[in-house]
Design an enzyme around this catalytic site. Structure first.
Site, PDB file in Angstrom:
ATOM      1  N   LYS A  72     -14.324   9.926   3.936  1.00  0.00           N
ATOM      2  CA  LYS A  72     -13.952   9.347   4.476  1.00  0.00           C
ATOM      3  C   LYS A  72     -13.747   7.957   4.612  1.00  0.00           C
ATOM      4  CE  LYS A  72     -12.842  13.126   8.875  1.00  0.00           C
ATOM      5  NZ  LYS A  72     -11.641  13.133   8.297  1.00  0.00           N
ATOM      6  N   ILE A  73     -14.401   7.629   3.450  1.00  0.00           N
ATOM      7  CA  ILE A  73     -14.295   6.262   3.229  1.00  0.00           C
ATOM      8  C   ILE A  73     -13.543   5.516   2.557  1.00  0.00           C
ATOM      9  CG2 ILE A  73     -15.308   6.839   0.354  1.00  0.00           C
ATOM     10  CD1 ILE A  73     -17.120   4.699   1.593  1.00  0.00           C
ATOM     11  N   GLN A  86       0.598   5.010  -0.021  1.00  0.00           N
ATOM     12  CA  GLN A  86       0.401   6.378   0.087  1.00  0.00           C
ATOM     13  C   GLN A  86       1.611   7.667   1.108  1.00  0.00           C
ATOM     14  OE1 GLN A  86      -3.203   6.924   2.942  1.00  0.00           O
ATOM     15  NE2 GLN A  86      -1.754   7.919   3.820  1.00  0.00           N
ATOM     16  N   ARG A 114      -5.811  12.333  24.649  1.00  0.00           N
ATOM     17  CA  ARG A 114      -4.839  12.101  25.983  1.00  0.00           C
ATOM     18  C   ARG A 114      -6.468  11.396  26.381  1.00  0.00           C
ATOM     19  NH1 ARG A 114      -0.751  14.952  24.763  1.00  0.00           N
ATOM     20  NH2 ARG A 114       1.066  14.147  23.086  1.00  0.00           N
ATOM     21  N   GLU A 121       0.879   4.969   9.703  1.00  0.00           N
ATOM     22  CA  GLU A 121      -0.437   5.072   9.901  1.00  0.00           C
ATOM     23  C   GLU A 121      -0.908   6.198  10.696  1.00  0.00           C
ATOM     24  OE1 GLU A 121      -1.385   3.223   7.757  1.00  0.00           O
ATOM     25  OE2 GLU A 121       0.350   2.063   7.613  1.00  0.00           O
ATOM     26  N   ARG A 140      16.826 -13.407  38.535  1.00  0.00           N
ATOM     27  CA  ARG A 140      18.516 -12.836  38.909  1.00  0.00           C
ATOM     28  C   ARG A 140      18.145 -12.595  40.040  1.00  0.00           C
ATOM     29  NH1 ARG A 140      23.549 -10.859  36.541  1.00  0.00           N
ATOM     30  NH2 ARG A 140      24.287  -8.929  36.699  1.00  0.00           N
ATOM     31  N   ARG A 156       8.002  -0.476  37.984  1.00  0.00           N
ATOM     32  CA  ARG A 156       8.292   0.055  37.054  1.00  0.00           C
ATOM     33  C   ARG A 156       7.942  -1.416  35.977  1.00  0.00           C
ATOM     34  NH1 ARG A 156      14.818  -0.356  36.060  1.00  0.00           N
ATOM     35  NH2 ARG A 156      14.704   1.817  34.977  1.00  0.00           N
ATOM     36  N   TYR A 190       1.274  -1.406   0.226  1.00  0.00           N
ATOM     37  CA  TYR A 190      -0.508  -0.270   0.042  1.00  0.00           C
ATOM     38  C   TYR A 190       0.938   1.128   0.010  1.00  0.00           C
ATOM     39  CZ  TYR A 190      -4.048   2.705   1.187  1.00  0.00           C
ATOM     40  OH  TYR A 190      -5.020   4.196   1.423  1.00  0.00           O
ATOM     41  N   GLN A 205       9.180  -3.673  40.597  1.00  0.00           N
ATOM     42  CA  GLN A 205       7.782  -3.996  40.940  1.00  0.00           C
ATOM     43  C   GLN A 205       6.259  -2.409  40.251  1.00  0.00           C
ATOM     44  OE1 GLN A 205       6.100  -5.107  44.793  1.00  0.00           O
ATOM     45  NE2 GLN A 205       7.144  -7.203  44.679  1.00  0.00           N
TER      46      GLN A 205
END
EC number: 1.3.3.-
Length: 674
Positions: free
Chosen positions: A285-286, A151, A536, A434, A320, A343, A149, A341
């Site tokens: 937007k199709i 683009q 966000r 993308e 470890r 982290r 593809y 933990q």
């Protein structure tokens, strides 16, 4: 003896076995939750077992020791074997089985047909007419041709409206003339474009009788099917090595007045008649459906890559031993440290959250795709906005989590023996392909601003389900610390309040600037940081809600309890990360913030016995992880030494570079000293 953790085997590292024996749930049952049902989880195990019995599908040597050319050759070899034997291993029409097969055998570094199944076939499926599908889609599914593809261009990526490749309709010959007018118009980055693909779905601005009808998709032959050489008028090649994903030949493509038939315009939703009459699509937007498809499926792919890294880091942290918590006791597992933990565990929760949010989004995409086939595109705008935000937030947080996992492995995490650096390099590519993440947030912001305008004008009843909270009445303050065990509903209300407040704040800033005379584009740019913050927060709210919905659906008590613990860890960690927004207007108090911190530490401790098993439940084989540190059996050190001895540099005691340069240099220095 039957254990709840099904990965336990005799002879494993006892430290890792001890971790697995503390599981409170059946890992096969948890895998069923992760992969969408017991049958799908079982099929993954069956596929893994079948693949283990086919020696031709195993790597001839560790990938980090191969050159790029050797990796590409090895991948093509395995791909050919897979094509011949695929039907005896999986159902080729099942996308989930095919994805697992590719991950097991071909790995995350890509393959010569990586874009063929992910973008080329979906583009034909969504945008080609029935007649065109009969001509091309069947051949693509049979692997008679390889496609990609195309683009993105050298000069433009996310900004589709400014792509520079042109497709000019010649009424006399009934052909489109594809042309690259300048160097920035070269298609640049499409995967498998450089050397593998002989066809591409190309995005170009379509001109008819001098009028630009905007970007459209065209089926374009690139190479001779017999010789594989580029066709006349085509300039094509590989763009060179990248940060990761180097088995994929990302390429460049240029056209010199290259002609294709009129019927190569993909015509499910738009048409050009022989006389140049243009029939426009029912929705603006199709033609974004191919990109929306990738963004929908990217979420679960990112969840898997995050889980790869967390499997490696958490297993390694369980074997470890380093330092002492009590000086009178032996060295402890690194996983015993609260800092380790903190982290890792919140990212385990995020991996599950991304998987569940991704599965929900894929279902929505499949619904939209089904409705599109009958001409209904009403949900495309909602899906486009949702996937834009999710793509941005999930890829960014996945990159953060993988890097934390690498650092959690100490110095050995920096070695390719851990394989985390390759996982990181592949995963963070998702931050820009993308759609660049900042731009994706702004695309969602446009949807949020339109929704805020409805609220402002008293039309909140017209809000879609994803943004209904913007028009709902909020509690004056958070009730988080007043509900036993910190009820999830109160956390969701808090996230809703934060997202709503920031969305309305950002939208009002934008509206205010325009009311004061700023042009729309200038006002938008001056509001963009606040708008991205709103995007966000809206996206993180959706992820929390999707996680909560999934947990509520579960009937198995042991699974529900384990995932409920993860959900509580998730909401406390996420809320701490965005607490400033809740403190600004007094919705939360500093006392409540302390409560959230205490809850976070409580759930770190509560999850500790299940940490390894929560990751074992993803059921990745050693071949899929490709990591010495993350081995299922936990025998890290002896295999790390074995891995090092396989280095091509160790085939000889003295390197040619030493004989040619370093030894003469040292000898000359010794003589001059005399």
């Amino acid at each position: 003896m039957v254990h709840l953790n099904k990965t336990i085997q005799e002879g494993d590292n006892p430290d890792l076995t001890a971790e697995r024996l503390t599981a409170t749930f059946d890992t096969h049952a948890m895998a069923a939750q992760i992969y969408g049902g017991e049958m799908r989880a079982r099929r993954r195990r069956e596929i893994t077992a079948k693949l283990a019995e086919i020696p031709e599908l195993h790597d001839s040597m560790p990938l980090p020791y191969m050159t790029r050319e050797e990796k590409i050759m090895e991948s093509a070899r395995k791909l050919t074997v897979l094509t011949q034997r695929m039907s005896e291993i999986i159902d080729p029409t099942d996308a989930g089985e095919l994805y697992h097969l590719n991950n097991e055998v071909l790995g995350i570094e890509g393959n010569p047909m990586a874009l063929h199944g992910v973008m080329f076939i979906p583009a034909l499926n969504a945008q080609a007419s029935d007649e065109q599908q009969a001509k091309w889609l069947i051949r693509a599914l049979r692997r008679e041709i390889i496609g990609t593809y195309a683009q993105t261009e050298m000069g433009h990526g996310t900004n589709l409206q400014n792509l520079e490749t042109t497709a000019t309709y010649d009424i006399g010959t009934q052909e489109f003339v594809l042309h690259t007018p300048k160097i920035t118009a070269l298609k640049w980055w499409p995967g498998n474009l450089g050397k593998s693909s002989n066809y591409a779905v190309v995005v170009a601005h379509m001109y008819i009788k001098g009028k630009n009808f905007g970007p459209h998709t065209f089926m374009v032959p690139l190479r001779d099917e017999k010789t594989h050489k580029p066709l006349p008028g085509i300039t094509i090649g590989d763009i060179g090595p990248k940060m990761a994903y180097n088995i994929v030949d990302n390429g460049f493509l240029g056209f010199n007045n290259y002609r294709i038939p009129r019927t190569n315009l993909l015509m499910r939703h738009t048409k050009v008649e022989a006389d140049g009459t243009y029939i426009k699509p029912p929705h603006a937007k199709i033609n974004y459906s191919a990109m929306v498809h990738v963004r929908s499926y990217m979420l679960t792919g990112q969840a898997i890559m995050l889980s790869y890294a967390l499997n490696i880091a958490t297993r390694y942290s369980a074997v470890r031993r380093q330092g002492q918590i009590d000086k009178n006791e032996p060295e402890v597992k690194v996983l015993e440290y609260q800092t380790q933990q903190h982290r890792l565990f919140p990212f385990i929760a995020r991996a599950y959250a991304f998987q569940f949010a991704g599965a929900e989004t894929v279902k929505l995409y499949e619904r939209v795709l089904k409705e599109m086939k009958s001409g209904n595109v009403s949900l495309m705008a909602d899906l486009h906005a949702l996937t834009s935000g999710l793509k941005s937030v999930v890829t960014h947080q996945t990159g953060e989590g993988i890097e934390q996992a690498r650092m959690a492995c100490g110095g050995h995490g920096y070695s390719m023996a851990s394989y985390i650096s390759e996982i990181y390099g592949v995963a963070i590519g998702g931050c820009t392909y993308e759609g660049e993440n900042m731009v994706m947030l702004l695309q969602l912001a446009r949807y949020l601003v339109k929704s805020a305008a409805l609220v402002k004008s008293g039309k909140a009843s017209q809000l879609g389900p994803l943004v209904a909270y913007l028009g709902a009445r909020s509690e004056p303050t958070s009730l988080i610390d007043r509900v036993p065990n910190g009820g999830i509903t109160e956390y969701i209300k808090t996230f809703q309040h934060i997202a709503k407040r920031q969305t309305l704040k950002a939208a009002n800033k934008f509206f205010g600037l325009m009311e004061n005379g700023e042009k729309r584009e200038i006002a938008w740019n001056k509001s963009s940081v606040e708008l991205n913050r709103a995007s966000r927060l809206h996206t993180r709210l959706f992820i929390v809600e999707a996680f909560a919905r999934r947990v509520n659906e579960i009937g198995d008590i042991t699974i529900k309890e384990a995932l409920s613990d993860l959900l509580h860890l998730h909401v406390n960690y996420e809320l701490l990360d965005v607490a400033t927004y809740a403190l600004e207007d007094g919705f939360m108090s500093s006392t409540q913030l302390d409560y959230v911190r205490d809850q976070l530490y409580f759930y770190l401790q509560k999850i500790r016995p299940n940490a390894v098993s929560l990751l074992d439940s993803w059921e990745f084989s050693d071949r899929e992880l490709r990591s010495v540190l993350g081995r299922r059996d936990g025998h890290v050190y002896e295999n790390l030494f074995k891995w090092a001895k396989e280095s091509p540099l160790n085939k000889t005691d003295v390197l040619p570079s030493v004989d040619t340069y370093l030894k003469p240099m040292m000898e000359k220095a010794r003589q001059s000293k005399l």
